[in-house]
Write an enzyme that holds these catalytic residues in place. Sequence first.
Site, PDB file in Angstrom:
ATOM      1  N   ASP A 164       0.845  -1.189   0.000  1.00 24.51           N
ATOM      2  CA  ASP A 164       0.000   0.000   0.000  1.00 24.51           C
ATOM      3  C   ASP A 164       0.878   1.236   0.000  1.00 24.51           C
ATOM      4  OD1 ASP A 164      -2.226   1.600  -0.003  1.00 24.51           O
ATOM      5  OD2 ASP A 164      -2.922   1.050   1.996  1.00 24.51           O
ATOM      6  N   LYS A 165       0.250   2.339  -0.327  1.00 28.26           N
ATOM      7  CA  LYS A 165       0.894   3.650  -0.296  1.00 28.26           C
ATOM      8  C   LYS A 165      -0.031   4.617   0.424  1.00 28.26           C
ATOM      9  CE  LYS A 165       0.127   7.798  -2.448  1.00 28.26           C
ATOM     10  NZ  LYS A 165      -1.204   8.430  -2.660  1.00 28.26           N
ATOM     11  N   HIS A 166       0.525   5.583   1.097  1.00 25.42           N
ATOM     12  CA  HIS A 166      -0.302   6.605   1.739  1.00 25.42           C
ATOM     13  C   HIS A 166       0.336   7.964   1.527  1.00 25.42           C
ATOM     14  CE1 HIS A 166      -3.453   7.982   4.505  1.00 25.42           C
ATOM     15  NE2 HIS A 166      -2.559   8.893   4.849  1.00 25.42           N
ATOM     16  N   SER A 167      -0.494   8.945   1.213  1.00 21.81           N
ATOM     17  CA  SER A 167      -0.042  10.326   1.066  1.00 21.81           C
ATOM     18  C   SER A 167      -0.553  11.156   2.232  1.00 21.81           C
ATOM     19  CB  SER A 167      -0.559  10.917  -0.248  1.00 21.81           C
ATOM     20  OG  SER A 167      -0.339  12.320  -0.294  1.00 21.81           O
TER      21      SER A 167
ATOM     22  N   SER B  58      -2.701   7.918  13.016  1.00 23.49           N
ATOM     23  CA  SER B  58      -3.841   7.784  12.115  1.00 23.49           C
ATOM     24  C   SER B  58      -3.482   6.935  10.908  1.00 23.49           C
ATOM     25  CB  SER B  58      -4.316   9.165  11.658  1.00 23.49           C
ATOM     26  OG  SER B  58      -5.351   9.053  10.700  1.00 23.49           O
TER      27      SER B  58
ATOM     28  N   LYS C 209      -4.349   2.303  10.510  1.00 22.71           N
ATOM     29  CA  LYS C 209      -5.064   1.694   9.378  1.00 22.71           C
ATOM     30  C   LYS C 209      -4.161   0.739   8.603  1.00 22.71           C
ATOM     31  CE  LYS C 209      -6.361   5.704   7.568  1.00 22.71           C
ATOM     32  NZ  LYS C 209      -6.210   6.796   8.527  1.00 22.71           N
ATOM     33  N   LYS C 210      -2.931   1.152   8.374  1.00 26.08           N
ATOM     34  CA  LYS C 210      -2.031   0.339   7.558  1.00 26.08           C
ATOM     35  C   LYS C 210      -1.638  -0.955   8.275  1.00 26.08           C
ATOM     36  CE  LYS C 210      -2.376   3.393   4.460  1.00 26.08           C
ATOM     37  NZ  LYS C 210      -3.349   3.148   3.379  1.00 26.08           N
TER      38      LYS C 210
ATOM     39  N   ARG D 178     -10.498  15.771  13.984  1.00 19.44           N
ATOM     40  CA  ARG D 178      -9.303  16.558  13.658  1.00 19.44           C
ATOM     41  C   ARG D 178      -9.558  17.496  12.492  1.00 19.44           C
ATOM     42  NH1 ARG D 178      -5.527  12.443  11.803  1.00 19.44           N
ATOM     43  NH2 ARG D 178      -4.195  14.200  11.258  1.00 19.44           N
TER      44      ARG D 178
ATOM     45  N   THR E 279      -9.102  11.011  -1.408  1.00 17.48           N
ATOM     46  CA  THR E 279      -9.276  10.005  -2.454  1.00 17.48           C
ATOM     47  C   THR E 279     -10.698   9.463  -2.458  1.00 17.48           C
ATOM     48  OG1 THR E 279      -6.931   9.406  -2.346  1.00 17.48           O
ATOM     49  CG2 THR E 279      -8.422   7.797  -3.317  1.00 17.48           C
TER      50      THR E 279
END
Length: 448
Positions: free
Chosen positions: A82-85, A185, A189-190, A170, A122
């Site tokens: 996975d990727k997260h920004s 945060s 999730k990851k 937040r 997203t």
Amino acid sequence: MLPQEIIRRKRDGAALAAEEIAFLVRGITDGSLSEAQVAAFAMATFLRGMTRAECVALTSCMTRSGITLDWTALKPRGPVLDKHSTGGVGDKVSLMLAPIVAACGGVVPMISGRGLGHTGGTLDKLAAIPGYRTDPDIAQLQRVVREAGCAIIGQTDDLAPADRRLYAIRDVTATVESIPLITASILSKKLAEGLDGLVMDVKTGSGAFAASAAMARALADSIVAVASGAGLPTTALITDMDQVLGATVGNALEVAEAVAYLTGTQARTPRLHAVVLALAAEMLVLGRLAGSLAEARAKAEACLADGRAAEAFTRMVAALGGPRDFTAHAARYLPRAPVTRPCTAERAGVVAAMDARAVGLVVVSLGGGRRRASDAIDPAVGLSDVVAVGQAVAAGQTLALVHAADDAAADAAVAELRQAIRIADTAPPAPPVIHARIDGRDGSGAAP
């Protein structure tokens, strides 16, 4: 324990014990902490920070507030990645990245979020696709990943539910830009996703939450250290967000740009292409689907060229309830704003700078983002044909095309955009698109 006393201790700068953090997370999850108490805890943490031990405890407790996914049955298909920004203006990278990596052999169960502040989310983009379900249950998520190789969805009720509530609070309490809260945060999730590897895209610049290079580096270091300590191999890239990423900002407009990117029907903007390829390469190397970044880039380019990435996106959209022919006929399905208005240059020159945060707020004012967590979003509004910093413009040339719900909103957006885009006789040297790379396997960080 009394929640107000724990909040008081954090307000006064004390380091909380793991038991106190666990108590607060239970209260966030089961609702026994009021919204005001959760907001107060978030603000106290924003102002006072957390030690690394506190951040690890918060992340672990939030991860354990729900279930953890098990992908054992899919491991023969490929590594779970996975990727997260951290969020940006015009950041539609996930829409292209998940199908690219899936087409290259990865398994990508991507848990994404709504917009925060001035940045788009997203999930808000995908919600512009008719029928697309961003909230499937775990069984459907696993089925979609088996069928398509990737699925981009929101948090289910079962995955890190503590974060789900804290995330929304937040967004509307000016506590977004907190390194420990961002770290917990993202990683709660990851870690709950059951990943084999994670790549972080930490934005820096005027449109990022980490506006300074120092904050971006601190955030990247925090995420990589906490993730690696939890047994999740993680690499981070610090990428530029001093201007819009790509040529569009706004939910349906960004989906249209992503489809054009995947299908090759329009020229890919250089900065967007550079970020997508860099992140794809890191994911493929982390998942051992390529032996080097150069080999990984070549694989990603190949699956774009031969249509496999677009096919993976099509399968994902259909499996999650969207139109089966969406990729081929996106313009038919995506909503359009009733008013379009060009924002034109008042003088000739070069686009010397862009306040990306201000551009993002223009889209929020148009109705494309939220001022309150309960606000509805207009998926059709936003900006297209946005100029790039360094681009020469003539007087009267379009700097961006405004898509609005009515004439008054369009006029206001044009006026605000002119203040956000600076035209001068010359432009400063362009900053690098990728500022730095932090590798959690050896703790190194260097420019790529």
